[in-house]
Motif scaffolding. Structure first.
Motif, PDB file in Angstrom:
ATOM      1  N   ARG A 143     -36.999 -39.808   4.606  1.00 24.15           N
ATOM      2  CA  ARG A 143     -38.231 -40.160   3.904  1.00 24.15           C
ATOM      3  C   ARG A 143     -39.283 -39.077   4.151  1.00 24.15           C
ATOM      4  O   ARG A 143     -39.137 -38.251   5.060  1.00 24.15           O
ATOM      5  CB  ARG A 143     -38.768 -41.519   4.363  1.00 24.15           C
TER       6      ARG A 143
ATOM      7  N   VAL B 187     -30.987 -36.428  -7.001  1.00 24.37           N
ATOM      8  CA  VAL B 187     -32.000 -35.763  -6.184  1.00 24.37           C
ATOM      9  C   VAL B 187     -32.535 -34.554  -6.940  1.00 24.37           C
ATOM     10  O   VAL B 187     -31.766 -33.718  -7.434  1.00 24.37           O
ATOM     11  CB  VAL B 187     -31.402 -35.332  -4.828  1.00 24.37           C
TER      12      VAL B 187
ATOM     13  N   SER C 285     -25.305 -34.995  -6.388  1.00 24.68           N
ATOM     14  CA  SER C 285     -26.040 -36.171  -5.915  1.00 24.68           C
ATOM     15  C   SER C 285     -26.153 -37.250  -6.976  1.00 24.68           C
ATOM     16  O   SER C 285     -26.748 -38.307  -6.718  1.00 24.68           O
ATOM     17  CB  SER C 285     -27.447 -35.766  -5.447  1.00 24.68           C
TER      18      SER C 285
ATOM     19  N   PRO D  48     -39.854 -42.254  -2.485  1.00 25.26           N
ATOM     20  CA  PRO D  48     -38.511 -41.684  -2.635  1.00 25.26           C
ATOM     21  C   PRO D  48     -37.766 -41.684  -1.299  1.00 25.26           C
ATOM     22  O   PRO D  48     -38.345 -41.411  -0.246  1.00 25.26           O
ATOM     23  CB  PRO D  48     -38.769 -40.260  -3.123  1.00 25.26           C
TER      24      PRO D  48
ATOM     25  N   VAL E 202     -33.922 -40.430   0.427  1.00 19.64           N
ATOM     26  CA  VAL E 202     -32.651 -39.723   0.313  1.00 19.64           C
ATOM     27  C   VAL E 202     -31.707 -40.284   1.363  1.00 19.64           C
ATOM     28  O   VAL E 202     -32.078 -40.430   2.535  1.00 19.64           O
ATOM     29  CB  VAL E 202     -32.815 -38.207   0.516  1.00 19.64           C
TER      30      VAL E 202
ATOM     31  N   TRP F 176     -27.299 -39.012  -1.970  1.00 16.23           N
ATOM     32  CA  TRP F 176     -27.873 -39.712  -3.111  1.00 16.23           C
ATOM     33  C   TRP F 176     -29.280 -40.179  -2.755  1.00 16.23           C
ATOM     34  O   TRP F 176     -29.718 -40.065  -1.596  1.00 16.23           O
ATOM     35  CB  TRP F 176     -27.007 -40.890  -3.554  1.00 16.23           C
ATOM     36  N   GLY F 177     -29.998 -40.681  -3.730  1.00 14.87           N
ATOM     37  CA  GLY F 177     -31.361 -41.125  -3.475  1.00 14.87           C
ATOM     38  C   GLY F 177     -31.728 -42.331  -4.306  1.00 14.87           C
ATOM     39  O   GLY F 177     -31.039 -42.690  -5.265  1.00 14.87           O
TER      40      GLY F 177
ATOM     41  N   ILE G 235     -36.868 -38.115  -6.618  1.00 11.53           N
ATOM     42  CA  ILE G 235     -35.648 -38.762  -7.093  1.00 11.53           C
ATOM     43  C   ILE G 235     -35.837 -39.123  -8.566  1.00 11.53           C
ATOM     44  O   ILE G 235     -36.830 -39.766  -8.924  1.00 11.53           O
ATOM     45  CB  ILE G 235     -35.330 -40.040  -6.284  1.00 11.53           C
TER      46      ILE G 235
END
Length: 584
Positions: free
Chosen positions: A326, A222, A205, A299, A301, A286-287, A234
């Motif tokens: 979320r 992440v 990630s 945060p 994702v 990814w975040g 994150i």
């Protein structure tokens, strides 16, 4: 009864496997999803007998063959050794049916890999420079072409796989350069990952977000949970400081699932149950922290997803938008599916990098099977030791149009050559409406030779001349990664003890003087004392001659009489001459 069992053993076995997966492992969405997609991919791409996959026709051939044997044996038992005309006719019909099924399976298997090439080729453009001879790396395609529409394609390939050739040089995207390497980001984020037990950095990630920080891009990853430990948040690193900050799933943004979770904590099972048609690779996760201050931000994702799409007698993976995850006050994940994403909607890549890899791989089919098998046409990622862990799909932001692009330097396929002969570029900040165009910008044969191993050698030499520090290049060395940016410019990252302390900018054609920048003050070797910066060059500023100035004269004289800048310019000139000889 025996004949029925002969035909039904495979469907009954498939039903039994499904029952075990569905009942025994009930609630495990990944089990159901993977099995259902496998059946569709291997047997019924269209959901039925129409254009069934080759494996189905092999099963039919086996079933018909067994039936023919049973008919012959039954007729022989009834009439002795001599078969009646009815038995003979039935056996002949079954034999023809077996042959037809085998032919159907054979043609499907023969064209299976080419069909994948045909699918991705429809969104591939070979951009070749105008004037002069066609680059040798694409002659297998361009030597048999016909005129195109003049807009998207100036030439169209004559092979049975569509090839689009555009006579145009690579635009000057002027990409924003990174300030830290992938290896340094991995080290920084891994060492500072998580405050709770059972939390770990989800390695794939690791994601670079261009222009997301105050002074440029930031690296994010992440912080995933495991077992019954949910995801933590994150992590964010600016690429220059020693501090890693993170935004956590807590309070109104709690999150009770994790990619590495088990049972009721498994996020992968939840995604498979809610979105059974969508798949993803870990590298497409990814975040980011949604807010000005990561410590108080929400945060988020993001998962760039793909869909197993029907194509001829098979399936292919095509982009299908994104899932945005979320937290919520209850801890249940708030998951939003967006089939289309416009540039600027999200700060990172929304087009799956895993699909980009497939598109680059399938370029090998643009000249047809003959060019692929007999002439080895195609392109590969570089195998240079400096880029061993991160050879391509660099996410870069163009200063020219502000868009995000995947940029990958390519070398010839099935060749020992490490000369960069092309760049694969695909817009990464837009998803929806099918495949994004992959542009393969081919370099002309008379362009200055670019070899990442030679570039690394030049960078190591320049660093030694400017700082009296000897560094090594390649995996495990101090010079970790070479990333393209600007027009024929490359940046190499110098990592000491897992931290990027310096970077060096070089032009591929050696016409621009090297640029050495220290990110953390005086340059310090591993376990050594700080070295002085080059004369007249403060920390954080370019060293050497100003860009564009010619090399100093006097290279044939006594090297001890030359300044550091003059000596470095001489080394650059010698390297340029050596590259020309290697190219010849």
């Amino acid at each position: 009864m025996r004949l029925a069992l002969w035909w039904l053993w495979m469907p009954l076995l498939a039903a039994l496997v499904w029952a075990v997966k569905h009942v025994v492992f009930g609630g495990f969405g990944q089990q159901d999803q993977s099995y259902r997609l496998w059946l569709k991919r291997e047997f019924f791409p269209h959901g039925g007998l129409v254009d069934a996959a080759p494996l189905f026709w092999l099963w039919v051939a086996v079933g018909l063959g067994g039936t023919a044997c049973a008919v012959v044996l039954w007729a022989a038992g009834e009439t002795g050794s001599r078969l009646g005309w009815r038995a003979q006719a039935t056996a002949a019909v079954l034999a023809l049916a077996v042959a037809g099924s085998l032919v159907r399976a054979g043609t499907g298997i023969w064209d299976n890999d080419k069909d994948a090439g045909r699918f991705y080729a429809a969104a591939t453009v070979l951009d070749v420079p105008a004037g002069g001879e066609t680059p040798r790396s694409v002659q297998a395609v361009t030597e048999h072409t016909r005129p195109g529409d003049g807009t998207r394609c100036d030439l169209v390939g004559a092979a049975d796989v569509p090839a689009c050739v555009k006579t145009a040089p690579m635009p000057d995207f002027d990409f924003e350069a990174r300030t830290a390497s992938y290896a340094a980001a991995t080290k920084a984020l891994t060492d500072s990952a998580g405050l709770s037990s059972g939390v770990h950095l989800m390695g794939h990630s690791l994601h670079y977000l261009p222009n997301a920080g105050k002074d440029g891009g930031v690296w994010t990853a992440v912080l995933d949970g495991s077992g019954e430990q949910p995801m933590e948040g994150i992590a964010v690193w600016d690429g220059g400081s020693n501090s890693v900050v993170s935004c956590a799933f807590r309070g109104d943004h709690a999150f009770n699932r994790a990619f590495g979770g088990t049972g009721a904590v498994s996020l992968r099972n939840l995604l498979a149950e809610r979105f059974p048609d969508l798949v993803h690779s870990d590298q497409d996760v990814w975040g980011y922290c949604d807010g000005p201050d990561p410590r108080t931000a929400q945060p988020v994702v993001v998962i760039s997803v793909a869909r197993q799409t029907v194509w001829k007698q098979r399936t292919v993976l095509a982009p299908a938008g994104v899932l945005v995850l979320r937290g919520s006050p209850s801890g249940r994940p708030d998951i939003t599916y967006r089939a289309e994403v416009a540039p600027g909607d999200l700060p990172g890549a929304v087009y799956p990098a895993s699909v980009v890899r497939s598109q680059i791989h399938e370029v090998q089919w643009l000249g047809g099977r003959g060019a692929k098998d007999d002439r080895g046409f195609g392109f590969d990622h570089t195998s240079a030791s400096t880029n061993a862990t991160n050879p391509g799909e660099f996410l870069l932001r163009s200063k020219a149009d502000g868009h995000l692009y995947y940029v990958t330097p390519l070398v010839p396929k099935e060749s020992s050559s490490q000369l960069v002969v092309a760049y694969a570029v695909l817009q990464a900040d837009r998803a929806g409406g099918g495949l994004n165009d992959l542009h393969v910008y081919v370099r002309s044969d008379d362009a200055p030779a670019v070899n990442l191993d030679v570039l690394a050698s030049r960078m190591v030499s320049y660093m030694a001349q400017q700082t009296s520090i000897t560094i090594s290049a390649g995996q495990g060395g101090a010079l970790q990664e070479l990333v393209p940016f600007g027009k024929d410019m490359w940046r190499g990252f110098v990592d000491f003890n897992g931290q990027t302390q310096d970077y060096i900018d070089l032009s591929g054609d050696a016409t621009v003087s090297p640029n050495l920048v220290s990110l953390t003050g005086p340059i310090t070797p591993p376990g050594g004392q700080p070295q002085n910066q080059p004369t007249g060059q403060p920390s954080g500023q370019p060293s050497g001659q100003p860009n564009g100035q010619p090399a100093a004269s006097g290279c044939g004289g006594d090297p001890n009489q030359l300044t550091n800048s003059q000596l470095a310019a001489c080394v650059a000139e010698l390297s340029k001459a050596l590259q020309g000889r290697v190219h010849d």
